[in-house]
Design a protein around this motif. Sequence first.
Motif, short mmCIF file in Angstrom:
data_model
loop_
_atom_site.label_atom_id
_atom_site.label_comp_id
_atom_site.label_asym_id
_atom_site.label_seq_id
_atom_site.Cartn_x
_atom_site.Cartn_y
_atom_site.Cartn_z
N MET A 1 0.83 -1.18 0.00
CA MET A 1 0.00 0.00 0.00
C MET A 1 0.87 1.24 0.00
SD MET A 1 -3.24 0.01 2.55
CE MET A 1 -4.79 -0.37 1.86
N LYS A 2 0.49 2.18 -0.81
CA LYS A 2 1.22 3.45 -0.85
C LYS A 2 0.79 4.32 0.34
CE LYS A 2 -0.38 4.10 -4.95
NZ LYS A 2 -0.80 4.71 -6.19
N PRO A 3 1.63 5.23 0.77
CA PRO A 3 1.26 6.12 1.89
C PRO A 3 -0.05 6.88 1.64
CG PRO A 3 3.60 6.29 1.47
CD PRO A 3 3.02 5.43 0.37
N ALA A 4 -0.29 7.27 0.40
CA ALA A 4 -1.53 7.99 0.10
C ALA A 4 -2.74 7.09 0.33
CB ALA A 4 -1.51 8.49 -1.34
N ASP A 5 -2.61 5.79 0.00
CA ASP A 5 -3.72 4.85 0.22
C ASP A 5 -3.99 4.67 1.70
OD1 ASP A 5 -3.91 4.45 -2.54
OD2 ASP A 5 -2.61 2.68 -2.51
#
Length: 59
Positions: A1-5
């Motif tokens: 998971m990306k930080p934005a997600d």
Amino acid sequence: MKPADIFILISEMLEDDGKKRYYNFLKQRPDLIQRISLGDLADYIGITQVSLSRIRAQK
């Protein structure tokens, strides 16, 4: 998971009710709904299994 997600997930957990989180999950990950247990789904969206069952029954 990306930080934005992760940020979006945390924001949803704080701002949305359980029903909205459930329907967002259905919209975003329809492929997983048949592959995970309802208990795991309830834990993931931050509600009890009883609440999830009530939400699912209201369809």
